[in-house]
Design a protein around this motif. Structure first.
Motif, short mmCIF file in Angstrom:
data_model
loop_
_atom_site.label_atom_id
_atom_site.label_comp_id
_atom_site.label_asym_id
_atom_site.label_seq_id
_atom_site.Cartn_x
_atom_site.Cartn_y
_atom_site.Cartn_z
N HIS A 1 0.87 -1.23 -0.08
CA HIS A 1 0.00 -0.05 -0.04
C HIS A 1 0.94 1.10 -0.08
O HIS A 1 2.21 1.27 0.52
N PRO A 2 0.27 2.47 -0.53
CA PRO A 2 1.07 3.73 -0.40
C PRO A 2 1.14 4.07 0.89
O PRO A 2 0.34 4.07 1.73
N ASP A 3 2.26 4.03 1.62
CA ASP A 3 3.01 4.44 2.82
C ASP A 3 4.00 3.14 3.42
O ASP A 3 4.83 3.37 4.23
N ASP A 4 3.61 2.09 2.81
CA ASP A 4 4.47 1.09 3.24
C ASP A 4 5.68 0.92 2.95
O ASP A 4 6.61 0.55 3.65
N GLU A 5 6.04 1.48 1.90
CA GLU A 5 7.61 1.63 1.36
C GLU A 5 8.18 2.37 2.22
O GLU A 5 9.56 2.24 2.59
N VAL A 6 7.57 3.61 2.65
CA VAL A 6 8.32 4.55 3.47
C VAL A 6 8.51 3.87 4.85
O VAL A 6 9.66 4.00 5.51
N LEU A 7 7.53 3.39 5.45
CA LEU A 7 7.19 2.77 7.00
C LEU A 7 8.42 1.56 7.01
O LEU A 7 9.07 1.61 7.91
N GLY A 8 8.37 0.81 5.88
CA GLY A 8 9.32 -0.28 6.01
C GLY A 8 10.88 0.04 5.57
O GLY A 8 11.67 -0.70 6.28
N CYS A 9 11.05 0.99 4.57
CA CYS A 9 12.50 0.93 4.09
C CYS A 9 12.78 2.42 3.70
O CYS A 9 13.50 2.35 2.84
N GLY A 10 11.96 3.50 4.12
CA GLY A 10 11.97 4.64 3.45
C GLY A 10 13.61 5.22 3.63
O GLY A 10 14.12 5.75 2.88
N ALA A 11 14.03 5.17 4.87
CA ALA A 11 15.37 5.82 4.83
C ALA A 11 16.41 4.92 4.22
O ALA A 11 17.48 5.58 3.85
N THR A 12 16.24 3.89 4.24
CA THR A 12 17.31 2.97 3.42
C THR A 12 17.20 3.20 1.98
O THR A 12 18.16 2.96 1.27
N ILE A 13 15.91 3.49 1.53
CA ILE A 13 15.79 3.95 0.22
C ILE A 13 16.47 5.35 0.03
O ILE A 13 17.35 5.19 -1.23
N ALA A 14 16.48 6.22 0.75
CA ALA A 14 17.06 7.47 0.64
C ALA A 14 18.82 7.44 0.81
O ALA A 14 19.43 7.76 0.07
N ASN A 15 19.24 6.33 1.47
CA ASN A 15 20.50 5.76 1.55
C ASN A 15 21.00 5.28 0.23
O ASN A 15 21.83 5.72 -0.30
N HIS A 16 20.24 4.66 -0.37
CA HIS A 16 20.58 3.94 -1.78
C HIS A 16 20.68 4.98 -2.87
O HIS A 16 21.67 5.04 -3.46
N SER A 17 19.55 6.07 -2.59
CA SER A 17 19.50 6.99 -3.56
C SER A 17 20.78 7.73 -3.47
O SER A 17 21.28 8.31 -4.44
N GLU A 18 21.26 8.31 -1.96
CA GLU A 18 22.51 9.12 -1.89
C GLU A 18 23.56 8.37 -2.52
O GLU A 18 24.69 9.03 -2.97
N ARG A 19 23.71 6.99 -2.36
CA ARG A 19 24.90 6.30 -2.73
C ARG A 19 24.96 6.32 -4.30
O ARG A 19 25.71 5.65 -4.83
N GLY A 20 24.15 6.77 -4.88
CA GLY A 20 23.91 6.58 -6.55
C GLY A 20 23.30 5.33 -7.01
O GLY A 20 23.29 5.05 -8.17
N ASP A 21 22.70 4.51 -6.12
CA ASP A 21 21.98 3.26 -6.59
C ASP A 21 20.61 3.84 -7.12
O ASP A 21 20.07 4.87 -6.94
N GLN A 22 19.74 2.85 -8.21
CA GLN A 22 18.48 3.43 -8.85
C GLN A 22 17.66 2.59 -8.06
O GLN A 22 17.63 1.43 -7.91
N VAL A 23 16.36 3.26 -7.50
CA VAL A 23 15.53 2.61 -6.82
C VAL A 23 14.19 2.68 -7.59
O VAL A 23 13.68 3.72 -8.09
N SER A 24 13.57 1.63 -7.81
CA SER A 24 12.39 1.43 -8.26
C SER A 24 11.22 1.14 -7.18
O SER A 24 11.73 -0.01 -6.38
N VAL A 25 10.17 1.71 -7.09
CA VAL A 25 9.07 1.15 -6.04
C VAL A 25 7.74 0.79 -6.90
O VAL A 25 7.19 1.42 -7.63
N LEU A 26 7.43 -0.43 -6.49
CA LEU A 26 6.14 -1.01 -6.87
C LEU A 26 5.16 -1.08 -5.75
O LEU A 26 5.34 -1.93 -4.86
N ILE A 27 4.18 -0.41 -5.79
CA ILE A 27 3.05 -0.66 -4.94
C ILE A 27 1.88 -0.96 -5.55
O ILE A 27 1.24 -0.57 -6.53
N MET A 28 1.53 -2.30 -4.88
CA MET A 28 0.57 -2.99 -5.55
C MET A 28 -1.10 -2.79 -5.54
O MET A 28 -1.76 -2.80 -6.44
N ALA A 29 -1.44 -2.51 -4.35
CA ALA A 29 -3.05 -2.16 -3.98
C ALA A 29 -3.05 -0.58 -3.94
O ALA A 29 -2.30 0.20 -3.53
#
Length: 234
Positions: free
Chosen positions: A14-42
């Motif tokens: 659901h929208p918000d699960d990606e942030v609750l679950g790993c939002g700061a880790t996503i930001a960490n990946h992005s800052e390191r130059g990794d490319q992040v794709s988010v798929l929200i199903m419902a």
């Protein structure tokens, strides 16, 4: 030596699960130059009705989609896909149909790392998506996928009694001390989904959890995961 960039896929219910679950880790990946794709199903709203009627909650769905765009932009997400599976009714969908959607995303994005839900969550959509991701990420020859990690969702993971399902016992931690503020801003974008303390899905409770996960491994803030699979040397 520069670390080569990686491709990351987050599969959330659901929208918000990606942030609750790993939002700061996503930001960490992005800052390191990794490319992040988010798929929200419902779609994230029709479960509040006695039966699924999207027309009744169109305004809410539009606002939720807008919040998702803002939140993921804050985290530096490169690609966001918002789908329309029925909210909290994904057990009414053939699992194979869910698997096919995840497989298509994996084939298109070719991730090195996948994050998704823990199998023991109280929310049925989380469990369906967990099972779909496990099937879609089976280790076929030639795949570049190295790591699968399962995240916790405040107000779902801890609500499932340990005696009734496999408990969340983290063994993978990410220091998010430098990225907590981005997670907080992204959660504020999802204001309609947040609750007042002491609800576990409140800003205060989510911060306390991040501090506790951090203190568990000697850092100010952390996000915690369970390792599903990690292939060394890939």
């Amino acid at each position: 030596m520069t670390t080569p960039s990686r491709k990351v896929l987050v599969v959330a219910a659901h929208p918000d699960d990606e942030v609750l679950g790993c939002g700061a880790t996503i930001a960490n990946h992005s800052e390191r130059g990794d490319q992040v794709s988010v798929l929200i199903m419902a779609e994230g709203a029709t479960s509040r009705l006695s039966k699924r009627e999207r027309s009744v909650v169109m305004t809410e769905l539009t606002e939720l989609n807008s919040a998702a765009q803002i939140a993921n932009s804050i985290l530096g997400v490169k690609r966001l896909n918002l789908l329309d599976f029925p909210d909290n009714r994904m057990d009414s969908v053939d699992l194979l149909d869910v698997i096919k959607v995840v497989e298509t995303e994996i084939n298109e994005w070719q991730p090195d790392i996948v994050y998704t839900h823990h199998v023991g969550d109280v929310n049925i959509d989380h469990r369906v998506i967990h099972d779909a991701v496990i099937a879609a990420t089976r280790p076929l020859p030639g795949r570049q996928l190295q790591t699968i990690l399962f995240f916790e969702i405040a107000s779902s993971t801890e609500w499932r009694p340990a005696a009734s399902a496999y408990p969340f016992s983290p063994n993978w931690f990410v220091d998010i001390t430098s990225h907590w503020q981005k997670k907080k801003l992204a959660l504020e974008a999802y204001a309609s989904e947040m609750r007042s303390y002491p609800h576990p899905r409140s800003l205060e409770a989510v911060e306390y959890l991040a501090k506790w996960r951090g203190a568990s491994v000697g850092y100010h803030y952390a996000e915690a995961f369970m390792l599903g699979r990690h292939i060394l040397g890939a």
